[in-house]
Design a protein around this motif. Structure first.
Motif, PDB file in Angstrom:
ATOM      1  N   ASN A 155      39.953  30.863  37.301  1.00 25.39           N
ATOM      2  CA  ASN A 155      40.754  32.074  37.125  1.00 25.39           C
ATOM      3  C   ASN A 155      39.925  33.318  37.428  1.00 25.39           C
ATOM      4  O   ASN A 155      40.445  34.320  37.938  1.00 25.39           O
ATOM      5  CB  ASN A 155      41.322  32.148  35.711  1.00 25.39           C
ATOM      6  CG  ASN A 155      42.442  31.155  35.493  1.00 25.39           C
ATOM      7  OD1 ASN A 155      43.098  30.724  36.434  1.00 25.39           O
ATOM      8  ND2 ASN A 155      42.670  30.779  34.240  1.00 25.39           N
ATOM      9  N   GLY A 156      38.635  33.260  37.102  1.00 29.72           N
ATOM     10  CA  GLY A 156      37.752  34.370  37.435  1.00 29.72           C
ATOM     11  C   GLY A 156      37.666  34.565  38.937  1.00 29.72           C
ATOM     12  O   GLY A 156      37.756  35.686  39.450  1.00 29.72           O
ATOM     13  N   LEU A 157      37.509  33.479  39.664  1.00 32.83           N
ATOM     14  CA  LEU A 157      37.472  33.554  41.126  1.00 32.83           C
ATOM     15  C   LEU A 157      38.800  34.061  41.683  1.00 32.83           C
ATOM     16  O   LEU A 157      38.825  34.877  42.611  1.00 32.83           O
ATOM     17  CB  LEU A 157      37.154  32.177  41.711  1.00 32.83           C
ATOM     18  CG  LEU A 157      35.697  31.711  41.580  1.00 32.83           C
ATOM     19  CD1 LEU A 157      35.570  30.237  41.933  1.00 32.83           C
ATOM     20  CD2 LEU A 157      34.789  32.547  42.482  1.00 32.83           C
ATOM     21  N   LYS A 158      39.887  33.582  41.116  1.00 31.77           N
ATOM     22  CA  LYS A 158      41.213  34.017  41.569  1.00 31.77           C
ATOM     23  C   LYS A 158      41.384  35.515  41.344  1.00 31.77           C
ATOM     24  O   LYS A 158      41.973  36.215  42.175  1.00 31.77           O
ATOM     25  CB  LYS A 158      42.293  33.235  40.825  1.00 31.77           C
ATOM     26  CG  LYS A 158      43.709  33.524  41.314  1.00 31.77           C
ATOM     27  CD  LYS A 158      44.720  32.658  40.590  1.00 31.77           C
ATOM     28  CE  LYS A 158      46.140  32.941  41.084  1.00 31.77           C
ATOM     29  NZ  LYS A 158      47.135  32.093  40.359  1.00 31.77           N
ATOM     30  N   GLY A 159      40.854  36.010  40.222  1.00 30.71           N
ATOM     31  CA  GLY A 159      40.940  37.432  39.933  1.00 30.71           C
ATOM     32  C   GLY A 159      40.212  38.292  40.953  1.00 30.71           C
ATOM     33  O   GLY A 159      40.567  39.446  41.180  1.00 30.71           O
ATOM     34  N   TYR A 160      39.203  37.707  41.609  1.00 29.32           N
ATOM     35  CA  TYR A 160      38.467  38.416  42.655  1.00 29.32           C
ATOM     36  C   TYR A 160      39.021  38.101  44.038  1.00 29.32           C
ATOM     37  O   TYR A 160      38.386  38.403  45.047  1.00 29.32           O
ATOM     38  CB  TYR A 160      36.987  38.040  42.601  1.00 29.32           C
ATOM     39  CG  TYR A 160      36.245  38.675  41.450  1.00 29.32           C
ATOM     40  CD1 TYR A 160      36.142  40.053  41.338  1.00 29.32           C
ATOM     41  CD2 TYR A 160      35.643  37.888  40.460  1.00 29.32           C
ATOM     42  CE1 TYR A 160      35.465  40.638  40.283  1.00 29.32           C
ATOM     43  CE2 TYR A 160      34.959  38.465  39.401  1.00 29.32           C
ATOM     44  CZ  TYR A 160      34.877  39.845  39.319  1.00 29.32           C
ATOM     45  OH  TYR A 160      34.212  40.415  38.275  1.00 29.32           O
ATOM     46  N   GLY A 161      40.187  37.496  44.089  1.00 32.56           N
ATOM     47  CA  GLY A 161      40.802  37.206  45.373  1.00 32.56           C
ATOM     48  C   GLY A 161      40.322  35.935  46.032  1.00 32.56           C
ATOM     49  O   GLY A 161      40.581  35.697  47.211  1.00 32.56           O
ATOM     50  N   GLU A 162      39.610  35.091  45.269  1.00 35.60           N
ATOM     51  CA  GLU A 162      39.078  33.837  45.812  1.00 35.60           C
ATOM     52  C   GLU A 162      39.868  32.657  45.253  1.00 35.60           C
ATOM     53  O   GLU A 162      39.363  31.849  44.481  1.00 35.60           O
ATOM     54  CB  GLU A 162      37.585  33.698  45.445  1.00 35.60           C
ATOM     55  CG  GLU A 162      36.707  34.811  45.987  1.00 35.60           C
ATOM     56  CD  GLU A 162      36.571  34.753  47.494  1.00 35.60           C
ATOM     57  OE1 GLU A 162      36.430  33.647  48.033  1.00 35.60           O
ATOM     58  OE2 GLU A 162      36.608  35.824  48.126  1.00 35.60           O
ATOM     59  N   ALA A 163      41.130  32.585  45.631  1.00 36.62           N
ATOM     60  CA  ALA A 163      41.990  31.504  45.138  1.00 36.62           C
ATOM     61  C   ALA A 163      41.665  30.197  45.864  1.00 36.62           C
ATOM     62  O   ALA A 163      41.382  30.200  47.057  1.00 36.62           O
ATOM     63  CB  ALA A 163      43.455  31.862  45.338  1.00 36.62           C
ATOM     64  N   THR A 164      41.698  29.093  45.130  1.00 29.58           N
ATOM     65  CA  THR A 164      41.422  27.763  45.685  1.00 29.58           C
ATOM     66  C   THR A 164      42.695  26.935  45.655  1.00 29.58           C
ATOM     67  O   THR A 164      43.407  26.945  44.651  1.00 29.58           O
ATOM     68  CB  THR A 164      40.332  27.055  44.848  1.00 29.58           C
ATOM     69  OG1 THR A 164      39.166  27.884  44.797  1.00 29.58           O
ATOM     70  CG2 THR A 164      39.962  25.713  45.464  1.00 29.58           C
ATOM     71  N   PRO A 165      43.024  26.216  46.734  1.00 28.35           N
ATOM     72  CA  PRO A 165      44.233  25.379  46.741  1.00 28.35           C
ATOM     73  C   PRO A 165      44.233  24.409  45.561  1.00 28.35           C
ATOM     74  O   PRO A 165      43.188  23.872  45.178  1.00 28.35           O
ATOM     75  CB  PRO A 165      44.131  24.624  48.070  1.00 28.35           C
ATOM     76  CG  PRO A 165      43.293  25.514  48.943  1.00 28.35           C
ATOM     77  CD  PRO A 165      42.293  26.156  48.015  1.00 28.35           C
ATOM     78  N   GLU A 166      45.402  24.180  44.988  1.00 22.91           N
ATOM     79  CA  GLU A 166      45.494  23.363  43.781  1.00 22.91           C
ATOM     80  C   GLU A 166      45.003  21.938  44.014  1.00 22.91           C
ATOM     81  O   GLU A 166      44.363  21.345  43.138  1.00 22.91           O
ATOM     82  CB  GLU A 166      46.920  23.354  43.239  1.00 22.91           C
ATOM     83  CG  GLU A 166      47.033  22.705  41.882  1.00 22.91           C
ATOM     84  CD  GLU A 166      48.172  23.246  41.055  1.00 22.91           C
ATOM     85  OE1 GLU A 166      48.105  23.177  39.818  1.00 22.91           O
ATOM     86  OE2 GLU A 166      49.144  23.743  41.648  1.00 22.91           O
ATOM     87  N   GLU A 167      45.292  21.375  45.179  1.00 17.71           N
ATOM     88  CA  GLU A 167      44.826  20.016  45.455  1.00 17.71           C
ATOM     89  C   GLU A 167      43.302  19.938  45.372  1.00 17.71           C
ATOM     90  O   GLU A 167      42.738  18.974  44.826  1.00 17.71           O
ATOM     91  CB  GLU A 167      45.280  19.554  46.842  1.00 17.71           C
ATOM     92  CG  GLU A 167      44.827  18.139  47.175  1.00 17.71           C
ATOM     93  CD  GLU A 167      45.143  17.717  48.605  1.00 17.71           C
ATOM     94  OE1 GLU A 167      44.646  16.654  49.024  1.00 17.71           O
ATOM     95  OE2 GLU A 167      45.881  18.451  49.297  1.00 17.71           O
ATOM     96  N   LYS A 168      42.622  20.961  45.890  1.00 20.01           N
ATOM     97  CA  LYS A 168      41.159  20.988  45.853  1.00 20.01           C
ATOM     98  C   LYS A 168      40.662  21.120  44.418  1.00 20.01           C
ATOM     99  O   LYS A 168      39.672  20.487  44.026  1.00 20.01           O
ATOM    100  CB  LYS A 168      40.642  22.144  46.704  1.00 20.01           C
ATOM    101  CG  LYS A 168      39.136  22.153  46.886  1.00 20.01           C
ATOM    102  CD  LYS A 168      38.703  23.250  47.851  1.00 20.01           C
ATOM    103  CE  LYS A 168      37.188  23.236  48.034  1.00 20.01           C
ATOM    104  NZ  LYS A 168      36.752  24.298  48.990  1.00 20.01           N
ATOM    105  N   LEU A 169      41.358  21.922  43.597  1.00 18.66           N
ATOM    106  CA  LEU A 169      40.979  22.078  42.187  1.00 18.66           C
ATOM    107  C   LEU A 169      41.160  20.761  41.438  1.00 18.66           C
ATOM    108  O   LEU A 169      40.314  20.391  40.608  1.00 18.66           O
ATOM    109  CB  LEU A 169      41.831  23.172  41.533  1.00 18.66           C
ATOM    110  CG  LEU A 169      41.626  24.601  42.024  1.00 18.66           C
ATOM    111  CD1 LEU A 169      42.598  25.545  41.326  1.00 18.66           C
ATOM    112  CD2 LEU A 169      40.190  25.065  41.788  1.00 18.66           C
ATOM    113  N   VAL A 170      42.261  20.070  41.717  1.00 23.10           N
ATOM    114  CA  VAL A 170      42.529  18.790  41.060  1.00 23.10           C
ATOM    115  C   VAL A 170      41.421  17.787  41.372  1.00 23.10           C
ATOM    116  O   VAL A 170      40.880  17.115  40.481  1.00 23.10           O
ATOM    117  CB  VAL A 170      43.902  18.230  41.500  1.00 23.10           C
ATOM    118  CG1 VAL A 170      44.038  16.757  41.119  1.00 23.10           C
ATOM    119  CG2 VAL A 170      45.026  19.043  40.859  1.00 23.10           C
TER     120      VAL A 170
END
Length: 202
Positions: A140-155
Motif C-alpha cells: 500500500n505504501g508503494l501504491k501510495g507513491y504511484g508504484e502499483a503492482t498487478p494483483e497476480e504478482k502480489l499473490v
C-alpha cells in the motif's frame, strides 16, 4: 466513532500517503471535474474579475469547491501552512512537497519500500495475519507513491514469501486456486484456514 462519508478524511500531518489516497477518491466521488481542477488547475486568471470569461468563472467555481473540500480536511495547523494558496492545485502540490518530500526524497522512499517488498519473508515468530498485515503495509505504501503492482504478482509474491514449513500448504494453495484470478483477500482467507487447521491437527 466512524467518520461520516459526507465529510472528507481528516489530515493531521501524519500518514500522508494513506490520507492522500482516501482524499483523492473522496473528491472524485463528489465530482470528477473537481478532481481535474485539483490535479491540473486552473491557475487563477492574471486579470481583473471584470475581465474573466464565462469559462474562467466556471473553472474558478470548481476551484472554490475543491478548496472547500480540502480545507474541510484540515485542522488549524495544516490550514496555516496552505491558506495562502489561491488554487486547489497549489494546495495539493504544497502538501505533496511538504509531507511526501521532493522527487529525490520520494525516490528514496520508493527504493526502501521496494527493497522491503523484495526481501519480504514470513518471520518465524509471525502468524499469517501479522505477515499479511506487514505485506499490505509495504504494498500500500508503494501504491501510495504511484508504484502499483498487478494483483497476480502480489499473490505469487505472498505465496512464495511463506517459510519452508509451509511448503505443503503452498502446494495446496497452488493446486486448489487459479493464481491468475486469485484475489489477495481470498488468498488471505485460504491461508488463514490452512494455518488454523495446522494448529489443531486437521
Amino acid at each position: 466513532m466512524a467518520q461520516s462519508i459526507d465529510k472528507p478524511p481528516f489530515f493531521d500531518g501524519t500518514h500522508y500517503a494513506h490520507w492522500m489516497t482516501k482524499m483523492k477518491f473522496f473528491i472524485k466521488s463528489r465530482d470528477y471535474k473537481i478532481w481535474d481542477i485539483v490535479e491540473d488547475g486552473p491557475f487563477v486568471p492574471q486579470r481583473s474579475k471584470a475581465e474573466w470569461s464565462a469559462d474562467d468563472r466556471k473553472k474558478m467555481k470548481l476551484n472554490c469547491k475543491a478548496l472547500h473540500l480540502l480545507f474541510c480536511a484540515f485542522g488549524p495547523t495544516i490550514y496555516e501552512k496552505i491558506s495562502s494558496c489561491e488554487s486547489a492545485k497549489k494546495v495539493w502540490d504544497k502538501l505533496e512537497v511538504t509531507y511526501e518530500g521532493t522527487d529525490e526524497v520520494k525516490e528514496t522512499k520508493i527504493g526502501l519500500l521496494t527493497l522491503e517488498y523484495e526481501n519480504c519473508k514470513m518471520d518465524l515468530e509471525e502468524n499469517i495475519e501479522k505477515m499479511f498485515d506487514r505485506f499490505s503495509t509495504i504494498t500500500n505504501g508503494l501504491k501510495g507513491y504511484g508504484e502499483a503492482t498487478p494483483e497476480e504478482k502480489l499473490v505469487r509474491k505472498l505465496i512464495y514469501s511463506l517459510p519452508e514449513s509451509w511448503d505443503s500448504k503452498r502446494t495446496a494453495i497452488i493446486e486448489a486456486k487459479n493464481l491468475k484470478t486469485l484475489k489477495l483477500d481470498e488468498l488471505m482467507g485460504f491461508q488463514s484456514r490452512l494455518w488454523v487447521e495446522s494448529l489443531i491437527g486437521v
